[in-house]
Design a protein around this motif. Structure first.
Motif, PDB file in Angstrom:
ATOM      1  N   CYS A 230      17.859  54.969  38.023  1.00  0.00           N
ATOM      2  CA  CYS A 230      18.229  53.686  37.386  1.00  0.00           C
ATOM      3  C   CYS A 230      19.711  53.618  37.029  1.00  0.00           C
ATOM      4  CB  CYS A 230      17.406  53.477  36.126  1.00  0.00           C
ATOM      5  SG  CYS A 230      15.629  53.602  36.433  1.00  0.00           S
ATOM      6  N   HIS A 231      20.267  54.722  36.541  1.00  0.00           N
ATOM      7  CA  HIS A 231      21.687  54.717  36.162  1.00  0.00           C
ATOM      8  C   HIS A 231      22.509  55.134  37.370  1.00  0.00           C
ATOM      9  CE1 HIS A 231      20.842  54.153  31.890  1.00  0.00           C
ATOM     10  NE2 HIS A 231      19.880  55.049  32.010  1.00  0.00           N
ATOM     11  N   ASN A 232      22.749  54.204  38.286  1.00  0.00           N
ATOM     12  CA  ASN A 232      23.517  54.547  39.481  1.00  0.00           C
ATOM     13  C   ASN A 232      24.616  53.530  39.732  1.00  0.00           C
ATOM     14  OD1 ASN A 232      22.201  52.348  40.722  1.00  0.00           O
ATOM     15  ND2 ASN A 232      20.494  53.650  41.335  1.00  0.00           N
ATOM     16  N   GLY A 233      25.335  53.694  40.827  1.00  0.00           N
ATOM     17  CA  GLY A 233      26.456  52.796  41.128  1.00  0.00           C
ATOM     18  C   GLY A 233      27.662  53.147  40.275  1.00  0.00           C
ATOM     19  N   PRO A 234      28.764  52.435  40.464  1.00  0.00           N
ATOM     20  CA  PRO A 234      29.989  52.787  39.754  1.00  0.00           C
ATOM     21  C   PRO A 234      29.876  52.654  38.234  1.00  0.00           C
ATOM     22  CG  PRO A 234      30.273  50.732  40.985  1.00  0.00           C
ATOM     23  CD  PRO A 234      28.948  51.309  41.388  1.00  0.00           C
ATOM     24  N   ASN A 235      28.947  51.810  37.780  1.00  0.00           N
ATOM     25  CA  ASN A 235      28.842  51.619  36.336  1.00  0.00           C
ATOM     26  C   ASN A 235      27.614  52.284  35.738  1.00  0.00           C
ATOM     27  OD1 ASN A 235      30.626  50.656  34.577  1.00  0.00           O
ATOM     28  ND2 ASN A 235      30.081  48.507  34.819  1.00  0.00           N
ATOM     29  N   LEU A 236      26.965  53.127  36.503  1.00  0.00           N
ATOM     30  CA  LEU A 236      25.779  53.846  36.049  1.00  0.00           C
ATOM     31  C   LEU A 236      24.675  52.892  35.593  1.00  0.00           C
ATOM     32  CD1 LEU A 236      28.498  55.651  34.858  1.00  0.00           C
ATOM     33  CD2 LEU A 236      26.673  57.304  35.028  1.00  0.00           C
ATOM     34  N   THR A 237      24.561  51.784  36.273  1.00  0.00           N
ATOM     35  CA  THR A 237      23.408  50.900  36.073  1.00  0.00           C
ATOM     36  C   THR A 237      23.070  50.206  37.383  1.00  0.00           C
ATOM     37  OG1 THR A 237      22.577  48.856  35.071  1.00  0.00           O
ATOM     38  CG2 THR A 237      24.966  49.120  35.106  1.00  0.00           C
ATOM     39  N   ASN A 238      21.756  50.048  37.625  1.00  0.00           N
ATOM     40  CA  ASN A 238      21.329  49.289  38.810  1.00  0.00           C
ATOM     41  C   ASN A 238      21.095  47.820  38.455  1.00  0.00           C
ATOM     42  OD1 ASN A 238      19.050  49.522  37.263  1.00  0.00           O
ATOM     43  ND2 ASN A 238      17.805  50.572  38.791  1.00  0.00           N
ATOM     44  N   ASN A 239      21.422  47.448  37.207  1.00  0.00           N
ATOM     45  CA  ASN A 239      21.248  46.063  36.741  1.00  0.00           C
ATOM     46  C   ASN A 239      19.803  45.583  36.851  1.00  0.00           C
ATOM     47  OD1 ASN A 239      23.861  44.918  35.841  1.00  0.00           O
ATOM     48  ND2 ASN A 239      24.519  45.564  37.881  1.00  0.00           N
ATOM     49  N   LYS A 240      18.850  46.511  36.778  1.00  0.00           N
ATOM     50  CA  LYS A 240      17.443  46.103  36.804  1.00  0.00           C
ATOM     51  C   LYS A 240      16.811  46.346  35.431  1.00  0.00           C
ATOM     52  CE  LYS A 240      16.773  46.685  41.728  1.00  0.00           C
ATOM     53  NZ  LYS A 240      16.332  47.640  42.739  1.00  0.00           N
ATOM     54  N   PHE A 241      15.555  45.928  35.286  1.00  0.00           N
ATOM     55  CA  PHE A 241      14.899  45.917  33.975  1.00  0.00           C
ATOM     56  C   PHE A 241      13.660  46.809  33.997  1.00  0.00           C
ATOM     57  CE2 PHE A 241      17.274  42.142  34.761  1.00  0.00           C
ATOM     58  CZ  PHE A 241      17.924  41.888  33.574  1.00  0.00           C
ATOM     59  N   TYR A 242      13.503  47.626  32.947  1.00  0.00           N
ATOM     60  CA  TYR A 242      12.364  48.539  32.898  1.00  0.00           C
ATOM     61  C   TYR A 242      11.802  48.625  31.491  1.00  0.00           C
ATOM     62  CZ  TYR A 242      14.398  50.099  37.289  1.00  0.00           C
ATOM     63  OH  TYR A 242      14.914  50.137  38.556  1.00  0.00           O
ATOM     64  N   ASN A 243      10.503  48.850  31.438  1.00  0.00           N
ATOM     65  CA  ASN A 243       9.848  49.177  30.180  1.00  0.00           C
ATOM     66  C   ASN A 243       9.767  50.704  30.112  1.00  0.00           C
ATOM     67  OD1 ASN A 243       7.817  49.965  28.351  1.00  0.00           O
ATOM     68  ND2 ASN A 243       6.802  47.978  28.516  1.00  0.00           N
ATOM     69  N   LEU A 244      10.487  51.288  29.145  1.00  0.00           N
ATOM     70  CA  LEU A 244      10.495  52.753  29.011  1.00  0.00           C
ATOM     71  C   LEU A 244       9.527  53.184  27.913  1.00  0.00           C
ATOM     72  CD1 LEU A 244      14.337  53.584  29.026  1.00  0.00           C
ATOM     73  CD2 LEU A 244      12.828  53.208  30.985  1.00  0.00           C
ATOM     74  N   GLY A 245       8.911  52.204  27.257  1.00  0.00           N
ATOM     75  CA  GLY A 245       8.065  52.547  26.109  1.00  0.00           C
ATOM     76  C   GLY A 245       8.872  52.975  24.898  1.00  0.00           C
ATOM     77  N   ALA A 295      10.440  44.878  29.025  1.00  0.00           N
ATOM     78  CA  ALA A 295      11.409  45.504  29.935  1.00  0.00           C
ATOM     79  C   ALA A 295      12.819  45.110  29.488  1.00  0.00           C
ATOM     80  CB  ALA A 295      11.164  45.031  31.371  1.00  0.00           C
ATOM     81  N   PHE A 296      13.724  46.069  29.553  1.00  0.00           N
ATOM     82  CA  PHE A 296      15.117  45.844  29.161  1.00  0.00           C
ATOM     83  C   PHE A 296      16.039  46.317  30.267  1.00  0.00           C
ATOM     84  CE2 PHE A 296      12.581  46.029  25.373  1.00  0.00           C
ATOM     85  CZ  PHE A 296      13.051  44.950  24.655  1.00  0.00           C
ATOM     86  N   LYS A 297      17.263  45.787  30.224  1.00  0.00           N
ATOM     87  CA  LYS A 297      18.228  46.107  31.281  1.00  0.00           C
ATOM     88  C   LYS A 297      18.683  47.563  31.193  1.00  0.00           C
ATOM     89  CE  LYS A 297      22.411  44.791  30.835  1.00  0.00           C
ATOM     90  NZ  LYS A 297      23.488  43.848  30.487  1.00  0.00           N
ATOM     91  N   THR A 298      18.817  48.192  32.342  1.00  0.00           N
ATOM     92  CA  THR A 298      19.423  49.524  32.372  1.00  0.00           C
ATOM     93  C   THR A 298      20.874  49.357  31.917  1.00  0.00           C
ATOM     94  OG1 THR A 298      18.140  50.019  34.364  1.00  0.00           O
ATOM     95  CG2 THR A 298      19.945  51.524  33.812  1.00  0.00           C
ATOM     96  N   PRO A 299      21.259  49.967  30.796  1.00  0.00           N
ATOM     97  CA  PRO A 299      22.647  49.794  30.354  1.00  0.00           C
ATOM     98  C   PRO A 299      23.599  50.735  31.079  1.00  0.00           C
ATOM     99  CG  PRO A 299      21.361  50.954  28.677  1.00  0.00           C
ATOM    100  CD  PRO A 299      20.456  50.763  29.855  1.00  0.00           C
ATOM    101  N   SER A 300      24.852  50.337  31.138  1.00  0.00           N
ATOM    102  CA  SER A 300      25.895  51.239  31.642  1.00  0.00           C
ATOM    103  C   SER A 300      25.969  52.432  30.691  1.00  0.00           C
ATOM    104  CB  SER A 300      27.234  50.501  31.641  1.00  0.00           C
ATOM    105  OG  SER A 300      28.278  51.423  31.856  1.00  0.00           O
ATOM    106  N   LEU A 301      26.356  53.583  31.186  1.00  0.00           N
ATOM    107  CA  LEU A 301      26.485  54.738  30.283  1.00  0.00           C
ATOM    108  C   LEU A 301      27.939  55.131  30.066  1.00  0.00           C
ATOM    109  CD1 LEU A 301      23.490  56.938  31.504  1.00  0.00           C
ATOM    110  CD2 LEU A 301      23.521  55.251  29.664  1.00  0.00           C
ATOM    111  N   ARG A 302      28.849  54.305  30.559  1.00  0.00           N
ATOM    112  CA  ARG A 302      30.261  54.645  30.330  1.00  0.00           C
ATOM    113  C   ARG A 302      30.576  54.568  28.836  1.00  0.00           C
ATOM    114  NH1 ARG A 302      33.771  55.172  34.639  1.00  0.00           N
ATOM    115  NH2 ARG A 302      32.762  54.802  36.638  1.00  0.00           N
TER     116      ARG A 302
END
Ligand code: HEC
Ligand code: HEC
Length: 374
Positions: A230-245, A295-302
């Motif tokens: 999920c945390h991929n690409g140059p900004n460490l987010t795939n801009n998708k939404f997930y329920n992580l519980g 479900a919430f957006k995968t945030p950038s981790l920068r």
């Protein structure tokens, strides 16, 4: 992204129907050789140059106007808050609180997002309800539980300030409008960039910039930890939404003001059972699709070391807590994504991952200073 990897993997066998065993075998070998390269290219990447925004080109004057507006308390109804109150440059453009504050006597219901490297994103807010930064910028101004300002009134207030009249004329060749306020704020926010982090340099080939423990953390992040699912690409987010519980934050129910904000938001989003709502429905409020419940957006981790507490509701105070959570395979929710599984990380592995997140993702962050607000 994973879809495109799958397509590439399938193509050799299915599309051409080879019958000769040897050629299929050769192709299979070739595919095996290529898979790691394809996967790597789809995963982490150094930060590319700033994209171009044809509808709202960046100019130094527009950015400067946006910076003034970002720090101007006129944008709130009672003049107590600016954007920078909750997105404080000194604390990684967040407020350091689990749940953000708001207009006096009210409370927000979510954790303030770090507005770092947003120029590279295309979905805004934890639930992705805004798809452009121009559009996004006016939401907090109007919101009853953020700045509570009336946009017609704001336009008139700004038109009383000669410096603003002049600046809007210079930048946009016309008068002050709410849309132009949004455009200037977006242009300024696009300059809030974190770049040249140790990870960027490592990915660009300078292998020596990461210490051995950071490299171990990087390998867990991209391997055993499955973080790059999920945390991929140059900004460490795939801009998708997930329920992580992620568990509900008990402070929400305990604070009547936060609970009121949650019910109000659900009501205005057209959720009929809003009166009995005890959770944050997340992306569901935008799509009304049951699969998006919580479900919430995968945030950038920068700059992640600077932006705690973490998650949409600030449920975790430290990265150590976040790593424990992922190591358990996330929380319990019937709608939890199947991408999370217990990881079985050892204490050393958890520590290496934490060191990687804290140190390798901290770059050269633009810290905006308070301008002279007219
Ligand atoms: C009262 C605190 C507060 C104020 C004032 C505030 N924000 Fe926010 N901001 C938040 C919170 C909380 C969120 C997350 C809300 C959500 O996702 O539902 C957020 C989210 C955002 C995001 C989305 C970031 C992302 O990663 O998707 C942007 C952009 C943003 N704010 C910009 C602004 C601007 C511009 C202003 C001034 C016009 C402003 N904010 C004023 C608290 C605030
Ligand atoms: C299934 C997709 C997915 C995977 C896999 C995943 N994350 Fe996340 N991550 C998210 C989402 C979505 C959130 C926000 C969840 C929320 O607030 O409810 C998040 C939040 C975070 C946060 C908090 C960010 C903030 O600004 O509050 C950190 C830190 C984090 N993840 C690190 C990791 C690490 C480390 C791993 C691997 C061990 C990982 N993530 C694996 C999707 C994922």
């Amino acid at each position: 992204m994973t879809e495109s990897i799958d397509q590439k993997n399938e193509r050799p066998g299915s599309a051409h129907g080879f019958s000769a065993g040897w050629s299929f075998c050769a192709l299979f070998m070739a595919a095996l050789l290529f898979i790691p390269f394809i996967a790597m290219a789809e995963e982490l990447a150094p930060l590319p140059p700033l994209p171009v925004f044809p509808e709202n080109p960046q100019t130094p004057e527009k950015v400067e106007l946006g910076r003034k507006l970002f720090f101007d308390r006129r944008l709130s109804g009672d003049g107590t808050m600016a954007c920078a109150t909750c997105h404080n440059p000194e604390t990684g453009y967040t407020d350091g609180l689990a749940i953000s504050l708001s207009y006096p006597t009210t409370r927000n219901w979510r954790n303030a997002s770090a507005i770092v490297n947003l120029a590279y994103n295309d979905a805004f807010f934890w639930d992705g309800r805004a798809s452009s930064m121009e559009e996004q910028a006016l939401f907090p101004v109007m919101s009853a539980f953020e700045m509570n300002q009336n946009l017609d009134f704001l336009e008139e207030e700004l038109k009383e300030v000669p410096e603003y009249i002049e600046a809007f004329q210079k930048v946009f060749g016309g008068e002050i409008t709410r849309e132009r306020v949004g455009m200037a704020l977006a242009a300024f926010q696009r300059t809030i960039i974190s770049k040249d982090s140790p990870l960027d340099r490592y990915l660009a080939g300078q292998k020596e910039v990461l210490t051995p423990v950071q490299v171990e953390g990087y390998e867990i992040f991209t391997g055993k930890g499955n973080c790059t699912a999920c945390h991929n690409g140059p900004n460490l987010t795939n801009n998708k939404f997930y329920n992580l519980g992620v568990p509900e934050n008990p402070d929400v129910e305990a604070d009547q003001r936060v609970a009121a904000t949650r019910r109000f938001t659900a009501k205005v989003s057209g959720y009929s059972a809003y009166r009995t709502l005890t959770e944050d429905p997340g992306r569901y409020l935008v799509t009304k699709d049951r699969k998006d419940w919580k479900a919430f957006k995968t945030p950038s981790l920068r700059e992640i070391a600077r932006t705690g507490p973490y998650m949409h509701n600030g449920m975790f105070n430290s990265l150590e807590d976040v790593i424990e959570f992922f190591n358990r395979g996330g929380g319990d929710d019937p709608n939890k994504t199947p991408l999370l599984k217990p990881l079985g990380l050892s204490d050393d592995e958890k520590l290496a991952l934490e060191v990687f997140l804290k140190e390798a993702l901290a770059g050269d962050l633009v810290i905006a200073t308070m301008p002279e607000v007219p």
